[in-house]
Design a protein around this motif. Structure first.
Motif, PDB file in Angstrom:
ATOM      1  N   LEU A  59       0.826  -1.201   0.000  1.00 49.54           N
ATOM      2  CA  LEU A  59       0.000   0.000   0.000  1.00 49.54           C
ATOM      3  C   LEU A  59       0.864   1.256   0.000  1.00 49.54           C
ATOM      4  CD1 LEU A  59      -2.798   1.217   0.016  1.00 49.54           C
ATOM      5  CD2 LEU A  59      -2.800   1.041   2.511  1.00 49.54           C
ATOM      6  N   TRP A  60       1.997   1.214   0.685  1.00 48.67           N
ATOM      7  CA  TRP A  60       2.878   2.384   0.735  1.00 48.67           C
ATOM      8  C   TRP A  60       3.348   2.754  -0.674  1.00 48.67           C
ATOM      9  CZ3 TRP A  60       6.878   2.855   5.278  1.00 48.67           C
ATOM     10  CH2 TRP A  60       7.323   4.182   5.379  1.00 48.67           C
ATOM     11  N   GLY A  61       3.652   1.759  -1.488  1.00 50.13           N
ATOM     12  CA  GLY A  61       4.058   2.037  -2.860  1.00 50.13           C
ATOM     13  C   GLY A  61       2.968   2.728  -3.652  1.00 50.13           C
ATOM     14  N   ALA A  62       1.730   2.285  -3.475  1.00 50.33           N
ATOM     15  CA  ALA A  62       0.611   2.913  -4.175  1.00 50.33           C
ATOM     16  C   ALA A  62       0.407   4.348  -3.705  1.00 50.33           C
ATOM     17  CB  ALA A  62      -0.663   2.097  -3.964  1.00 50.33           C
ATOM     18  N   ALA A  63       0.510   4.555  -2.392  1.00 54.20           N
ATOM     19  CA  ALA A  63       0.361   5.905  -1.849  1.00 54.20           C
ATOM     20  C   ALA A  63       1.462   6.821  -2.366  1.00 54.20           C
ATOM     21  CB  ALA A  63       0.382   5.856  -0.318  1.00 54.20           C
ATOM     22  N   SER A  64       2.673   6.293  -2.442  1.00 60.93           N
ATOM     23  CA  SER A  64       3.802   7.077  -2.935  1.00 60.93           C
ATOM     24  C   SER A  64       3.612   7.453  -4.391  1.00 60.93           C
ATOM     25  CB  SER A  64       5.097   6.282  -2.746  1.00 60.93           C
ATOM     26  OG  SER A  64       6.222   7.070  -3.049  1.00 60.93           O
ATOM     27  N   GLY A  69       5.824  10.570  -4.756  1.00 61.40           N
ATOM     28  CA  GLY A  69       6.940  10.316  -3.868  1.00 61.40           C
ATOM     29  C   GLY A  69       6.896  11.074  -2.561  1.00 61.40           C
ATOM     30  N   LEU A  70       5.923  11.956  -2.389  1.00 59.96           N
ATOM     31  CA  LEU A  70       5.820  12.752  -1.163  1.00 59.96           C
ATOM     32  C   LEU A  70       5.058  11.956  -0.105  1.00 59.96           C
ATOM     33  CD1 LEU A  70       4.958  16.184  -2.807  1.00 59.96           C
ATOM     34  CD2 LEU A  70       7.176  15.385  -2.009  1.00 59.96           C
ATOM     35  N   CYS A  71       5.660  10.858   0.322  1.00 61.11           N
ATOM     36  CA  CYS A  71       4.980   9.968   1.263  1.00 61.11           C
ATOM     37  C   CYS A  71       6.005   9.411   2.240  1.00 61.11           C
ATOM     38  CB  CYS A  71       4.265   8.847   0.511  1.00 61.11           C
ATOM     39  SG  CYS A  71       2.989   8.007   1.470  1.00 61.11           S
ATOM     40  N   SER A  72       6.411  10.251   3.163  1.00 55.97           N
ATOM     41  CA  SER A  72       7.363   9.885   4.212  1.00 55.97           C
ATOM     42  C   SER A  72       6.688   8.951   5.218  1.00 55.97           C
ATOM     43  CB  SER A  72       7.838  11.144   4.937  1.00 55.97           C
ATOM     44  OG  SER A  72       6.738  11.765   5.585  1.00 55.97           O
ATOM     45  N   ASP A  73       7.408   8.594   6.281  1.00 59.29           N
ATOM     46  CA  ASP A  73       6.801   7.789   7.345  1.00 59.29           C
ATOM     47  C   ASP A  73       5.522   8.446   7.868  1.00 59.29           C
ATOM     48  OD1 ASP A  73       9.043   6.270   6.999  1.00 59.29           O
ATOM     49  OD2 ASP A  73       9.639   6.253   9.098  1.00 59.29           O
ATOM     50  N   ASP A  74       5.633   9.732   8.205  1.00 56.79           N
ATOM     51  CA  ASP A  74       4.458  10.449   8.702  1.00 56.79           C
ATOM     52  C   ASP A  74       3.364  10.491   7.650  1.00 56.79           C
ATOM     53  OD1 ASP A  74       5.609  10.911  11.146  1.00 56.79           O
ATOM     54  OD2 ASP A  74       6.155  12.987  10.740  1.00 56.79           O
ATOM     55  N   GLY A  75       3.769  10.763   6.406  1.00 53.97           N
ATOM     56  CA  GLY A  75       2.785  10.864   5.330  1.00 53.97           C
ATOM     57  C   GLY A  75       1.999   9.583   5.146  1.00 53.97           C
ATOM     58  N   PHE A  76       2.682   8.443   5.218  1.00 51.18           N
ATOM     59  CA  PHE A  76       1.979   7.172   5.048  1.00 51.18           C
ATOM     60  C   PHE A  76       1.118   6.866   6.265  1.00 51.18           C
ATOM     61  CE2 PHE A  76       2.132   2.342   4.910  1.00 51.18           C
ATOM     62  CZ  PHE A  76       1.113   2.253   3.972  1.00 51.18           C
ATOM     63  N   HIS A  77       1.583   7.256   7.438  1.00 51.14           N
ATOM     64  CA  HIS A  77       0.774   7.070   8.652  1.00 51.14           C
ATOM     65  C   HIS A  77      -0.543   7.833   8.529  1.00 51.14           C
ATOM     66  CE1 HIS A  77       0.452   5.749  12.803  1.00 51.14           C
ATOM     67  NE2 HIS A  77       0.112   6.962  13.178  1.00 51.14           N
ATOM     68  N   TYR A  78      -0.469   9.055   8.031  1.00 48.69           N
ATOM     69  CA  TYR A  78      -1.677   9.868   7.867  1.00 48.69           C
ATOM     70  C   TYR A  78      -2.520   9.363   6.697  1.00 48.69           C
ATOM     71  CZ  TYR A  78       1.258  12.980  10.691  1.00 48.69           C
ATOM     72  OH  TYR A  78       2.078  13.507  11.657  1.00 48.69           O
ATOM     73  N   VAL A 196       8.570  14.606 -14.019  1.00 45.63           N
ATOM     74  CA  VAL A 196       8.986  14.431 -12.631  1.00 45.63           C
ATOM     75  C   VAL A 196      10.324  13.706 -12.648  1.00 45.63           C
ATOM     76  CG1 VAL A 196       8.385  13.476 -10.381  1.00 45.63           C
ATOM     77  CG2 VAL A 196       6.586  14.328 -11.894  1.00 45.63           C
ATOM     78  N   ALA A 197      11.421  14.450 -12.554  1.00 46.64           N
ATOM     79  CA  ALA A 197      12.738  13.849 -12.696  1.00 46.64           C
ATOM     80  C   ALA A 197      13.134  13.068 -11.456  1.00 46.64           C
ATOM     81  CB  ALA A 197      13.777  14.931 -12.981  1.00 46.64           C
ATOM     82  N   VAL A 198      12.839  13.621 -10.290  1.00 40.46           N
ATOM     83  CA  VAL A 198      13.220  12.975  -9.041  1.00 40.46           C
ATOM     84  C   VAL A 198      12.076  13.130  -8.053  1.00 40.46           C
ATOM     85  CG1 VAL A 198      14.838  12.943  -7.110  1.00 40.46           C
ATOM     86  CG2 VAL A 198      15.663  13.491  -9.405  1.00 40.46           C
ATOM     87  N   TRP A 199      11.697  12.054  -7.417  1.00 42.90           N
ATOM     88  CA  TRP A 199      10.673  12.133  -6.372  1.00 42.90           C
ATOM     89  C   TRP A 199      11.301  12.669  -5.100  1.00 42.90           C
ATOM     90  CZ3 TRP A 199       7.230   7.122  -6.256  1.00 42.90           C
ATOM     91  CH2 TRP A 199       6.338   7.182  -7.335  1.00 42.90           C
ATOM     92  N   GLU A 200      10.506  13.391  -4.346  1.00 42.74           N
ATOM     93  CA  GLU A 200      10.941  13.853  -3.030  1.00 42.74           C
ATOM     94  C   GLU A 200      10.623  12.760  -2.012  1.00 42.74           C
ATOM     95  OE1 GLU A 200      12.346  17.280  -4.649  1.00 42.74           O
ATOM     96  OE2 GLU A 200      12.564  16.567  -2.589  1.00 42.74           O
ATOM     97  N   THR A 201      11.093  12.926  -0.800  1.00 38.71           N
ATOM     98  CA  THR A 201      10.837  11.923   0.242  1.00 38.71           C
ATOM     99  C   THR A 201       9.971  12.455   1.372  1.00 38.71           C
ATOM    100  OG1 THR A 201      12.876  12.532   1.365  1.00 38.71           O
ATOM    101  CG2 THR A 201      12.988  10.719  -0.215  1.00 38.71           C
ATOM    102  N   ALA A 202       9.620  13.733   1.298  1.00 40.71           N
ATOM    103  CA  ALA A 202       8.755  14.295   2.333  1.00 40.71           C
ATOM    104  C   ALA A 202       7.945  15.423   1.749  1.00 40.71           C
ATOM    105  CB  ALA A 202       9.587  14.819   3.505  1.00 40.71           C
ATOM    106  N   ARG A 203       6.694  15.503   2.190  1.00 42.23           N
ATOM    107  CA  ARG A 203       5.828  16.561   1.716  1.00 42.23           C
ATOM    108  C   ARG A 203       6.345  17.908   2.193  1.00 42.23           C
ATOM    109  NH1 ARG A 203      -0.560  17.106   3.352  1.00 42.23           N
ATOM    110  NH2 ARG A 203      -0.902  19.181   2.532  1.00 42.23           N
ATOM    111  N   PRO A 204       6.429  18.945   1.279  1.00 43.93           N
ATOM    112  CA  PRO A 204       6.934  20.269   1.706  1.00 43.93           C
ATOM    113  C   PRO A 204       5.960  20.933   2.662  1.00 43.93           C
ATOM    114  CG  PRO A 204       6.080  20.344  -0.557  1.00 43.93           C
ATOM    115  CD  PRO A 204       6.055  18.898  -0.127  1.00 43.93           C
TER     116      PRO A 204
END
Length: 204
Positions: A59-64, A69-78, A196-204
């Motif tokens: 599921l984390w992959g789908a959310a990302s 790609g803006l789906c950090s630990d916190d992002g996936f928890h939410y 989208v050249a590079v995904w980020e790892t956390a929502r700004p």
């Protein structure tokens, strides 16, 4: 006592009462505050159990993918809480097949748009659902931050971050994403695609 069926009935009734996320939180808090304190504990435990079922790399992959790609630990928890908020039927479909997110209207409305253009209310997260039981418990008992101790009395500790137990894989691998989520990949750009050249790892 709030069992699994009661929990989902409350989630569904909150959506029927209002479509506004903040108003839904207030509605849920008010309903729990009308009940014995133990019902707030039960609600927190049922939410935690639902979240555990959603806590997978699948599921984390789908959310990302949906969130560029803006789906950090916190992002996936939410995100897990947001998925609960969509109701039991949608939750069960997506847990069984994360690519079924492609059929969810709230997800489809995001397709073809930059994440920079999403309103806060559109983001697939519902962080504040975690606080409903805390606030209701405090209203009923008058004890601030007492829910964790009440949960501990059941021999439980509520999840505070993702900890998937299934096989981990590279969530940034475009070939793997396309293979696992063909319908979502048709709606959302993969890494290094669609500008989208590079995904980020956390929502700004």
């Amino acid at each position: 006592m709030i069992g699994t069926d009661d929990f989902w009935a409350l989630i569904g009734a909150s959506a029927t009462a209002t479509g506004d996320p903040e108003a839904r939180l207030a509605w849920l808090t008010d309903r729990l505050a009308e009940r014995p304190a133990e019902d707030s504990v039960d609600f927190a435990l049922r939410l935690d159990e639902a979240r555990a079922r959603a806590d997978t790399w699948r599921l984390w992959g789908a959310a990302s993918l949906v969130c560029a790609g803006l789906c950090s630990d916190d992002g996936f928890h939410y995100f897990q809480a947001w998925l609960v908020g969509l109701g039991r039927d949608t939750f069960e479909r997506v847990i069984a097949d994360p690519d079924a997110l492609a059929d969810v209207p709230q997800v489809r409305r995001l397709a073809g748009r930059s994440v920079d253009d999403w309103d806060d209310a559109e983001w697939p997260d519902w962080e504040s659902l975690d606080y409903v039981a805390d606030e209701a418990y405090e209203r009923v008992t008058g004890v601030a931050e007492g829910l964790d101790d009440a949960v501990a009395a059941h021999g439980r500790v509520l999840s505070s971050s993702p900890d998937p137990a299934d096989e981990q894989w590279d969530l940034d691998d475009p070939a793997e994403l396309r293979h696992r989520y063909p319908r979502l990949a048709a709606l959302f750009p993969l890494p290094a695609e669609g500008g989208v050249a590079v995904w980020e790892t956390a929502r700004p």
